[in-house]
Write an enzyme that holds these catalytic residues in place. Sequence first.
Site, PDB file in Angstrom:
ATOM      1  N   HIS A 122     -25.316  -9.741  -2.356  1.00  0.00           N
ATOM      2  CA  HIS A 122     -25.966 -10.605  -3.231  1.00  0.00           C
ATOM      3  C   HIS A 122     -24.965 -11.059  -2.928  1.00  0.00           C
ATOM      4  O   HIS A 122     -23.583 -10.955  -2.843  1.00  0.00           O
ATOM      5  CB  HIS A 122     -26.143  -9.896  -4.988  1.00  0.00           C
ATOM      6  CG  HIS A 122     -27.142 -10.640  -5.147  1.00  0.00           C
ATOM      7  ND1 HIS A 122     -26.090 -11.035  -6.219  1.00  0.00           N
ATOM      8  CD2 HIS A 122     -27.932 -10.565  -5.382  1.00  0.00           C
ATOM      9  CE1 HIS A 122     -27.049 -11.915  -6.997  1.00  0.00           C
ATOM     10  NE2 HIS A 122     -27.874 -11.196  -6.486  1.00  0.00           N
ATOM     11  N   ASP A 199     -21.042  -2.702  -5.481  1.00  0.00           N
ATOM     12  CA  ASP A 199     -22.021  -3.208  -6.269  1.00  0.00           C
ATOM     13  C   ASP A 199     -23.238  -2.294  -6.520  1.00  0.00           C
ATOM     14  O   ASP A 199     -24.424  -1.958  -5.649  1.00  0.00           O
ATOM     15  CB  ASP A 199     -22.291  -5.059  -5.221  1.00  0.00           C
ATOM     16  CG  ASP A 199     -23.881  -5.066  -6.694  1.00  0.00           C
ATOM     17  OD1 ASP A 199     -23.971  -4.878  -7.208  1.00  0.00           O
ATOM     18  OD2 ASP A 199     -24.100  -6.759  -5.788  1.00  0.00           O
ATOM     19  N   GLN A 202     -28.301  -2.263  -7.829  1.00  0.00           N
ATOM     20  CA  GLN A 202     -29.960  -1.745  -7.380  1.00  0.00           C
ATOM     21  C   GLN A 202     -29.375  -0.305  -7.141  1.00  0.00           C
ATOM     22  O   GLN A 202     -30.512  -0.007  -7.309  1.00  0.00           O
ATOM     23  CB  GLN A 202     -30.303  -2.910  -5.833  1.00  0.00           C
ATOM     24  CG  GLN A 202     -30.159  -3.952  -5.980  1.00  0.00           C
ATOM     25  CD  GLN A 202     -31.122  -4.538  -7.311  1.00  0.00           C
ATOM     26  OE1 GLN A 202     -32.426  -3.848  -7.379  1.00  0.00           O
ATOM     27  NE2 GLN A 202     -31.226  -5.684  -7.243  1.00  0.00           N
ATOM     28  N   LYS A 225     -31.288  -4.252 -15.341  1.00  0.00           N
ATOM     29  CA  LYS A 225     -32.288  -3.827 -14.022  1.00  0.00           C
ATOM     30  C   LYS A 225     -32.485  -1.928 -14.441  1.00  0.00           C
ATOM     31  O   LYS A 225     -33.427  -1.369 -13.582  1.00  0.00           O
ATOM     32  CB  LYS A 225     -31.668  -3.783 -13.295  1.00  0.00           C
ATOM     33  CG  LYS A 225     -31.184  -5.457 -12.382  1.00  0.00           C
ATOM     34  CD  LYS A 225     -31.266  -5.663 -11.324  1.00  0.00           C
ATOM     35  CE  LYS A 225     -29.982  -7.056 -10.253  1.00  0.00           C
ATOM     36  NZ  LYS A 225     -31.024  -7.971 -10.182  1.00  0.00           N
ATOM     37  N   CYS A 365     -30.919 -14.661  -4.042  1.00  0.00           N
ATOM     38  CA  CYS A 365     -29.220 -14.728  -3.514  1.00  0.00           C
ATOM     39  C   CYS A 365     -29.241 -13.935  -2.132  1.00  0.00           C
ATOM     40  O   CYS A 365     -27.914 -13.177  -2.726  1.00  0.00           O
ATOM     41  CB  CYS A 365     -28.636 -14.094  -5.087  1.00  0.00           C
ATOM     42  SG  CYS A 365     -29.972 -14.817  -6.198  1.00  0.00           S
TER      43      CYS A 365
HETATM   44  N1  C6P Z   1     -30.075  -9.525  -8.029  1.00  0.00           N
HETATM   45  C1  C6P Z   1     -32.636  -9.835  -7.631  1.00  0.00           C
HETATM   46  O1  C6P Z   1     -34.134 -10.029  -7.850  1.00  0.00           O
HETATM   47  P1  C6P Z   1     -27.246 -10.139 -11.905  1.00  0.00           P
HETATM   48  O2  C6P Z   1     -28.067 -11.108 -12.343  1.00  0.00           O
HETATM   49  O3  C6P Z   1     -25.490 -10.173 -12.787  1.00  0.00           O
HETATM   50  O4  C6P Z   1     -27.251  -8.958 -13.822  1.00  0.00           O
HETATM   51  O5  C6P Z   1     -27.122  -9.015 -11.541  1.00  0.00           O
HETATM   52  C2  C6P Z   1     -27.182 -10.076  -9.963  1.00  0.00           C
HETATM   53  C3  C6P Z   1     -27.281  -8.338  -8.648  1.00  0.00           C
HETATM   54  C4  C6P Z   1     -25.979  -7.973  -7.926  1.00  0.00           C
HETATM   55  N2  C6P Z   1     -26.232  -7.629  -6.813  1.00  0.00           N
HETATM   56  C5  C6P Z   1     -27.225  -7.210  -6.420  1.00  0.00           C
HETATM   57  C6  C6P Z   1     -27.389  -6.483  -5.366  1.00  0.00           C
HETATM   58  C7  C6P Z   1     -28.246  -7.968  -6.777  1.00  0.00           C
HETATM   59  O6  C6P Z   1     -29.257  -7.015  -6.884  1.00  0.00           O
HETATM   60  C8  C6P Z   1     -28.471  -8.747  -7.755  1.00  0.00           C
HETATM   61  C9  C6P Z   1     -29.942  -9.188  -8.942  1.00  0.00           C
HETATM   62  C10 C6P Z   1     -31.725  -9.692  -8.079  1.00  0.00           C
HETATM   63  O7  C6P Z   1     -32.913  -9.730  -6.320  1.00  0.00           O
HETATM   64  C11 C6P Z   1     -31.349 -11.147  -9.292  1.00  0.00           C
HETATM   65  S1  C6P Z   1     -30.863 -12.139  -7.908  1.00  0.00           S
END
Ligand code: C6P
Length: 416
Positions: A122, A199, A202, A225, A365
């Site tokens: 991401h 990371d 997910q 999430k 993203c």
């Molecule tokens: N992915 C998706 O629809 P934040 O925005 O900081 O809470 O999470 C960022 C992020 C980081 N790593 C991974 C693997 C992610 O999937 C995400 C967030 C969402 O896939 C929003 S783009």
Amino acid sequence: MLDIARVREDFPILQQQVNGRRLVYLDNAATTQKPRQVIEALVRYYETSNANIHRGIHTLATRATEQYEAARARVARFIGAAGPEEVIFTRNATEAINLVARAWGDASVGEGDEIILTVMEHHSNIVPWQLLAARKGARLRYAGVTPGGQLDLDGLRQLIGPRTKLVAVTQMSNVLGTIIPVGDIAEMAHAAGALLLVDGAQGVPHLPVDVSRLGADFLAFSAHKMLGPTGVGVLWGRTELLETMPPFLGGGDMIAVVREEMSTWAELPHKFEAGTPNIADVVAFGAAVDYLEGVGMANVRQHEEELTALALDRLRRVPGLRVFGPVAAAERGGVVSFAMDAAHPHDVATIADGYGVAIRAGHHCAQLLMRALGVPATSRASFSIYNGEDDVEALIEALEGVNRVFGVGRERAAIR
Ligand code: C6P
């Protein structure tokens, strides 16, 4: 087996119709819905306990501090941390990764050093490292993805060398659902004297995670999430690492002593939590962790794996539809990206919305992965504990509707 009907009763937002249909929420990788227990914890905090923390000595201040720190202890236990001091609250996973890039990266990465990433990352696990590399003259190197949607582990192994300072990988792809073998990567990174950042944005919401066995040095994830509120993220790090790192942001609550020219820092975890934090949402996040523990993460995983297996089977039978990522549900989380010959992903998502089915369309993203897959965007359905087989059937009905709008069935009939 999860009792989906009972689980759904806990989620007030699901008790509505969208475009005249039952809401089928399949955009859980973007953010999950919140159970009543989390919403009530948030309201209860504001109705009974609101005050600033770590400062006042009056009753409400003490109560708010206790609730905030109790949530930290619950999160620590949930991920198997050695103690609550290893859990730092941030705004989101993105900020947690930026914290490491700034606080650890600025002090530990120099010119010519290398940071190994993957094309599955991401943007949150790419851009902070690009900024660090630009500040320090370091180099980023990327492991690729196999045609089957797996991480190219041999390629990754070859990239790791004496200049490697950090390997930073997702635990689960937010596009392909691929579950990454973090333990193997930890061994490779540590053998080269490098650190591993995972990371877990997910991974942590959908897989049982125990940091004492994960092999990572840092783990980042977001509350929103995993049934919790927006505005709260977590950085977990090993105590001995966090202790050597300078602060990320300066301000109140993160200091021990302040003098005109210099200051000393508070103990962990407060060194990394400058200013008034998102107290209410952290407290409510504690309720989300309780909820997930009540369900049991092994049950969460099993339910989502079964649903993914069903979705993969049903999707592959939709004419003109191509699924990305690993074939076996056991190798992936509850995230399924696909392309349809008939329509652009945005049209697919728009038509699905007409059926009350919420899916995401776009690059998610993950532009490097889109390029590797050779597509500008995908449609994506992603599952949570309140999704059932009826939701998969609703998705399939919507996608058959997409084909009807664009005449795919008719073309096939004419060719025959
Ligand atoms: N992915 C998706 O629809 P934040 O925005 O900081 O809470 O999470 C960022 C992020 C980081 N790593 C991974 C693997 C992610 O999937 C995400 C967030 C969402 O896939 C929003 S783009």
